[in-house]
Scaffold this motif. Structure first.
Motif: not given
Length: 508
Positions: A392-402
């Motif tokens: 859950p914590e990773e889901r709230r913060s994980h944003v993929p980068l180019c």
């Protein structure tokens, strides 16, 4: 005239400081003749310039000014005669290219040199360093050091100017970034306002500008096919209601997917916006992770299969029927249906290419949740969206980068304050078909709350004699040639397609 040019007590002084000039009667007479000669030249040319430079220090100060050089070259170039009184070998005679008589006589005009003191010529300048006396070497080094100091001074001035220019450039770049940010904010706010205005005015525009020749009628699925039997170019417009039978809730309504809250924000028109994405992209990605998880638990239904069957018929009998599938859904179910039937055309679907997110037979005008692209548009390439994190914590913060510019990746789904484009959402292709070819429209499970979907329906109704078959338990077509089927698309759509194919097959 004083002929003692290099006194012992002046070794540390500039060599030209000791010049003294006293004009003799002979010199004055000769100078008078020269002036008379140039007076005549003035009458002939209309312009006469006379420079009398008798001291090297004054000469050096004047010749170092760029403006003076430019004026002097201009005068010589246009043929204006210039006379300079100088000593033989006087240092300023070699300070600038235009002062070399032999090298520049043809290019710049000419100089008339009048040697006044033959005995004052500093001969040591023509000597090699090894042949100079100690006094001559000292004077030579004095001048050399002056040249070094002058070069240092100019270099320092250049560096100071560059520093000032750098500050100015940095200020301009900062101002440019601020203007760009303000423009993006304006574009975002303006996009939201326009979309809301388009939706709110749809009924007003329709009722005030079109005099309909038909009224909506409610019919059975088999009867609806009768209205489409003479249509040769049918557009199929699908919305969230089509996938509701597969288990994906509609986006709006009491049980809709839009009712979830993210970081305390419940309004989807605020969550899925460029403005919100700029401030906190993790919120939008949380929404998309949840949607991908939901999508994996579902699969296409009979309605998707019926649409595929109609498309297949039109490909096999293009003279009888042509279809264009336009979907507002981002669930990829139309593409999955085509792939399951092994009928997809072989096209380049390599990840990291510009057409990776598209299927030829499906126009996904709101994008597809399975793909993403660089938010800063460093390229036009598409990539698969990451698997939703389990933690859950990773889901709230994980944003993929180019991978190329390391900026944030944006889901390939149209936000509420975005505008339709051909490059991302195939809007031009839809508009061209709507305006130039369409003679029949099937609308399935859409509330017509987005501007493009509403535009498709309203423009079709404005054609007056073009039927709009709407399959929806809660129909939205209130005026014009509407053919309403108040049934679930899960059962009614296969019936309509089967009957329409039967009618079309009998045509020659």
């Amino acid at each position: 005239m004083n002929n003692t040019c290099w006194a012992a007590n002046d070794k540390t002084q500039h060599l030209t400081k000791t010049f003294r000039v006293n004009y003799t009667p002979t010199m004055k007479a000769f100078m008078f003749l020269i002036l008379v000669y140039y007076a005549i030249e003035f009458l002939r040319c209309g312009l006469f310039v006379l420079f009398v430079l008798l001291r090297w220090d004054f000469c050096h100060q004047i010749y170092t000014f760029t403006a003076f050089n430019e004026i002097l070259v201009l005068l010589l170039t246009v043929g204006v005669p210039v006379v300079r009184f100088t000593y033989p070998g006087q240092l300023c005679s070699g300070d600038h290219p235009i002062f070399s008589f032999d090298a520049n006589q043809k290019e710049y005009g000419y100089w008339l040199k009048l040697y006044l003191m033959e005995s004052s010529k500093p001969e040591y300048y023509e000597k090699p360093l090894s042949q100079m006396s100690d006094d001559e070497k000292n004077l030579y080094y004095v001048r050399l050091m002056e040249q070094v100091r002058e070069t240092q001074r100019k270099a320092k001035e250049t560096m100071e100017k560059n520093a000032i220019a750098k500050v100015g450039i940095e200020g301009a770049l900062k101002a440019s970034r601020e203007v760009e940010e303000r423009y993006e904010k304006f574009k975002s706010d303006f996009g939201v306002a326009i979309n809301k205005l388009a939706v709110s005015l749809k009924d007003t525009v329709t009722s005030q500008n079109v005099e309909y020749t038909h009224k909506p009628v409610e019919v059975t699925a088999i009867k609806a096919a009768e209205y489409l039997k003479n249509c040769k170019n049918i557009m199929i417009l699908t919305g969230a209601g089509l996938s509701a039978a597969s288990g994906i809730p509609t986006f709006r309504g009491s049980n809709g997917f839009w009712t979830k809250s993210y970081e305390g924000i419940e309004d989807p028109t605020e969550i899925l916006t460029l403005k919100c994405f700029d401030q906190n992209p993790s919120i939008a990605w949380q929404w998309h992770y949840d949607f991908i998880d939901l999508m994996k638990t579902c699969k296409p239904n009979n309605g998707h299969q019926a649409i595929y069957e109609l498309q297949k018929f039109s490909k096999n009998y293009p003279k009888k029927l042509n279809t264009l599938l336009v979907t507002q859904n981002i669930d990829n179910f139309h593409t999955v249906t085509i792939q399951n039937n092994n009928q997809a055309k072989k096209i380049d679907k390599t990840e990291g290419t510009s057409n990776f997110a598209f299927t030829e037979d499906v126009l996904e005008v709101h994008g597809n949740v399975l793909y993403m692209r660089c938010y800063k548009n460093c390229c036009n390439d598409f990539y698969l969206s990451p698997e939703p994190p389990i933690d859950p914590e990773e889901r709230r913060s994980h944003v993929p980068l180019c991978q190329k510019c390391e900026s944030v990746m944006k889901p390939h789904c149209m936000f509420f304050d975005e505008s339709y484009t051909e490059e991302l959402y195939r809007s031009k292709t839809v508009s061209e078909y709507l305006n130039d070819r369409l003679d029949g429209l099937i609308v399935i499970g859409t509330a017509l709350q987005t501007s493009l979907a509403n535009q498709i329906v309203q423009k079709t109704l404005a054609k007056l004699e073009v039927p709009v078959v709407e399959i929806n338990p809660e129909p939205c077509v209130k005026n014009g040639f509407g053919v309403i089927v108040k049934e679930s698309s899960l059962t009614s759509l296969p019936t309509i397609v089967k009957q329409l194919i039967s009618l079309k097959s009998k045509q020659k």
